[in-house]
Structures are given as C-alpha cells and as structure tokens.
Scaffold this motif. Structure first.
Motif, mmCIF file in Angstrom:
data_model
loop_
_atom_site.group_PDB
_atom_site.id
_atom_site.type_symbol
_atom_site.label_atom_id
_atom_site.label_comp_id
_atom_site.label_asym_id
_atom_site.label_seq_id
_atom_site.Cartn_x
_atom_site.Cartn_y
_atom_site.Cartn_z
ATOM 1 N N SER A 191 -8.182 4.959 -0.480
ATOM 2 C CA SER A 191 -8.403 3.767 0.348
ATOM 3 C C SER A 191 -7.264 2.764 0.201
ATOM 4 N N CYS A 192 -6.581 2.790 -0.957
ATOM 5 C CA CYS A 192 -5.496 1.843 -1.188
ATOM 6 C C CYS A 192 -4.267 2.172 -0.352
ATOM 7 N N LEU B 273 -1.069 0.086 2.591
ATOM 8 C CA LEU B 273 0.367 -0.020 2.349
ATOM 9 C C LEU B 273 1.079 -0.778 3.460
ATOM 10 N N ALA B 274 0.725 -0.482 4.696
ATOM 11 C CA ALA B 274 1.362 -1.165 5.825
ATOM 12 C C ALA B 274 1.122 -2.666 5.773
ATOM 13 N N ASN C 131 -1.692 6.240 8.706
ATOM 14 C CA ASN C 131 -1.834 5.458 9.917
ATOM 15 C C ASN C 131 -0.737 4.400 9.948
ATOM 16 N N PRO C 132 0.352 4.643 10.643
ATOM 17 C CA PRO C 132 1.466 3.687 10.657
ATOM 18 C C PRO C 132 1.080 2.408 11.373
ATOM 19 N N GLU D 136 1.251 11.954 2.234
ATOM 20 C CA GLU D 136 2.491 11.531 1.596
ATOM 21 C C GLU D 136 3.702 11.923 2.425
ATOM 22 N N MET D 137 3.677 13.131 2.972
ATOM 23 C CA MET D 137 4.793 13.590 3.798
ATOM 24 C C MET D 137 4.926 12.734 5.053
ATOM 25 N N GLU D 138 3.816 12.393 5.670
ATOM 26 C CA GLU D 138 3.847 11.565 6.872
ATOM 27 C C GLU D 138 4.369 10.167 6.559
#
Length: 457
Positions: free
Chosen positions: A339-340, A344-345, A375-376, A402-404
C-alpha cells in the motif's frame, strides 16, 4: 670477514621497554580489573593503574563467578581509594544490585565528579523498584562533565537540579528509561543550557484508564541533534520540543508518541522518522493528526527519511495530503507493505526540488505482490523532469510493479544520470543478467548509467 651480529637475549624484558604513554594508551581500552592485574607483568607497572584516566567497572563481566555484589563493590571502592589524585576522564559503571548499594554508588559517582570527570556512563539495574535512587547534586554542578549516559532500571529517580548553574559544560546526554516519571524527565531535559546532542530511548508501559496523558517537555536552547526512540502502546505520550537551533531530528518506534515543536522548526536540516509497525488502538484516541502534523512541522528540511510498515500505521484522515517539501533535495523511503508503494507518486509531487532518491523495498512474499501494478501520476512530477539526478533502489525483487516503476522513472528523468539497483541474495546472477538486459531496452531521456549490485545481508 664480516662480523656476526649477536642475537638478542631470549629473556630480554621487551614489555618494560614500552613507553609510559603507550602503556597508558593500552590500559585505557582495558576493563579496570584487567589493568590492575597487569601489575604482575612488570615492576614498572606496579602503580601505573593508579594514574588511569579511564575507569570501567562491570560486575556482570568481571565478577560473574562471585555470588552477590560485595566483592565487586569492594573492588571499586578500593580502586577509587588507592588511586592517585589525578583527574578521571571517563568513568563507566555497569552494576546489577539491590537498593542497599545506593549509598556506595552515590559515593563512587561523587568521587568521579570530584576528579573532574568528563564522560560519565551509568548503567544501574536494581532488583527491586521500591526505593528511589537520588541523583547526587554534584552531577549537576560538575564543571567538566561533557558526556552523560544513564540507563537506570527501574527509572525510580529523584531529580532535583539546582535552580541555576546546572550542567554548565554538558554537550551530550543519553538517557535510557523504563516507565519514568514525566516530571523527572522534564526537569532533567530543561536544565542543560549548552546541550547539543540528546538521545532518549526505552519503554513506557503505563495504562491510561484514568484518561491522563503522559507528557514531558524538552527545552534546550543550544540543542542541535535530537534522537527519540520510545516504545509505548497503551499510553499517549506528548513530547514538546523547544530547541530553536535543532538541525537533526531522529524519531523511531513512534507508537502513541505525539511530538510537536514549540515555535519554528526552520533550523532543521535532517529529519528521520520511522513509524512503528501496526498496532491496535485500545482506547478511543484521535490519532489522525499525529503523522501529518509532524511531517508538516519538519517540511522545511533538506534531507528526509521515512519508514512505515503500511499506511494504516499512520492513522491518516480520509482526505489526507502531504505538505510541500520544497527544500528537500534528498529523500529516503523505506516501505514494508504494498500500500505504501502506491503513495510514491504523492511523495514525488510533494518534493519539487528533489535531487537524490533512495527507495528500499522491505516487503516479503513475492506471490502476494505479483499482481500489483504501478499507477503513474497523471502529470510527471516536477522533480523528475527538472532536478532528480540519482536513484538508489534497495531490496529490488524484479516484480512487475518494480519494473514498471523503474521504467517510468527512467523514461521521465530528464536529468537522471545514475540509477543503482541493489538486489537481495534471492536473485540469482542469471536472473540479474536477464533483468539488466531488459533495463537496457527501456527508453530513457538521458544517458543514465544503470548499475546492478547485490546487497549483502
């Protein structure tokens, strides 16, 4: 013909050839009981221990085979009695005993103070908490004392510092507590006029059925570094901080701790906050402003480090939003739950001038997170397009999310010049090679150097 060199005599006393300065240096790293024992090695050393500037007494380390504390107490008293009148630089005492030895302990402390002790390290554990240990008044008036460390269990301490002139030279104070009285804490933390470093750790395990909060105030006009690590689950703890020159703030194991700064915290440069793992709130406490209120107060820092197990730990209100971290150029985020990562965004958008980013993935269970996707944000964060230079990613597992995320950061990092990926031991070398080749295929805005390293654990 060449002359033969005579070999040194085998019985030559090389130990006695050591300089007095070197011997004293070696003795300073030894427990005092071992330094005293060295008198059998050389006649020249017979009384050298009486000039030791560092005294280190530990009854659990050197007197384990003796029952009770009598032998240890006798040894300490005799060392202090037969020692010469030279000053004591460091005095360390680690003792577990009954309260009946309190007068002896007070005498030992006073002797060290009278010898102008500079560093005083006390670890005193009483088997019974019925009596109160009185801190000798001479501690507060010691003109040479610069470092004081106290670990008293239980923390049944009477602290009545003089109204003026307390700790005139004390620069660093480390206090380890166990269910202390808040009045004692406040007195101790408000009588250090030149204190620059303060560390507080320990446990507070009270029960607040009476509805009274536990609180104390830290008031230190010259304080520059403050570290608090208090474990408390049942009792609300309010810590008010009056430190106009504070530069470094470190808070661990937050629990039910509510820290707030009195006045401005604009002097802060570095802040590190580690929120404890999730716990159930038994009483009807409103914790919605604990985390956000604290982050808002430290929002002016240049370097920020945050660690949390999950967003639930923060007890955030439904309409939560981060403050603007306009001065932050170094950000470290340690996440323990998926959830953290979704937030990040939000952190990137809140730090427009960010230059260095460190991410650490501490989540466990690959299968649980295999379906998670990145989700960017709708718009590229300003820091990513205009300032971010380096990214370090620790605990990388090669999961899709992580790759995304890495792909997005490489694509939109216009000034990014280095990304370092630290993998754990679980990723084989072959898997790392595969991931690296895939990374090389990612579109990037600049010639960013990508480096894979295995993190040793």
């Amino acid at each position: 013909m060449g002359s033969m060199v005579k070999p040194r005599a085998r019985n030559q006393d090389r130990i006695s050839e050591l300089s007095g300065e070197l011997v004293h240096r070696v003795f300073s790293f030894l427990p005092t009981v071992d330094a005293v024992r060295t008198t059998v090695l050389s006649k020249r050393w017979n009384k050298m221990w009486t000039k030791l500037e560092t005294l280190d007494f530990d009854n659990k380390r050197e007197f384990r085979k003796y029952k009770g504390v009598t032998s240890f107490a006798t040894f300490v008293s005799r060392v202090l009695y037969f020692r010469d009148s030279s000053e004591i630089h460091k005095f360390r005492l680690n003792i577990s005993c009954d309260c009946e030895y309190s007068p002896c302990i007070e005498d030992w402390i006073c002797t060290a103070v009278w010898r102008n002790v500079v560093e005083l390290d006390l670890c005193i554990k009483f088997s019974s908490g019925e009596e109160t240990f009185m801190l000798p008044e001479c501690i507060f008036r010691c003109k040479m004392l610069r470092v004081l460390k106290m670990n008293l269990t239980p923390w049944m301490v009477t602290c009545d510092p003089p109204t003026s002139g307390s700790f005139p030279s004390l620069k660093f104070l480390h206090v380890s507590v166990s269910e202390p009285e808040d009045e004692v804490m406040q007195k101790l933390f408000s009588c250090c006029p030149v204190l620059e470093g303060l560390t507080i750790d320990g446990t507070i395990e009270g029960d607040t059925r009476n509805g009274v909060n536990y609180n104390f105030k830290i008031s230190a006009p010259e304080l520059k570094t403050l570290s608090i690590s208090l474990e408390n689950i049942w009792e609300l703890l309010d810590v008010s901080i009056d430190a106009p020159k504070l530069e470094n703030f470190d808070l661990k194991r937050l629990g039910l701790t509510n820290c707030f700064f009195m006045g401005s915290a604009k002097s802060l440069v570095n802040a590190s906050i580690a929120f404890r793992e999730h716990f159930e709130v038994v009483y009807n406490y409103d914790l919605s402003n604990f985390a956000m209120g604290l982050l808002d107060q430290v929002s002016n820092v240049k370097s920020l480090s945050l660690s949390t197990h999950c967003l639930e730990d923060l007890h955030l209100p439904k309409d939560w939003h981060l403050p603007a971290f306009r001065n932050v150029n170094q950000l470290r985020l340690d996440f323990w739950d998926r959830s953290c990562w979704e937030s990040l965004a939000v952190f990137l958008n809140s730090a427009p001038n960010l230059e260095h980013l460190v991410l650490e993935d501490r989540t466990e269970g690959h299968k649980e997170f295999s379906a998670l996707h990145w989700n960017p944000p709708k718009y590229v964060p300003i820091c990513l397009s205009s300032h971010l230079k380096t990214i370090s990613f620790k605990g990388f597992k090669g999961l899709p999310v992580e790759m995304e995320m890495v792909k997005y950061l490489l694509k939109n990092g216009h000034l990014l010049n280095k990304m370092t990926i630290f993998t754990g031991l679980r990723l084989s070398y072959a898997k790392q090679e595969e991931l690296y080749r895939e990374f090389m295929m990612f579109h990037r805005e600049t010639t960013c150097h990508v480096e894979f390293m295995q993190l040793q654990v």
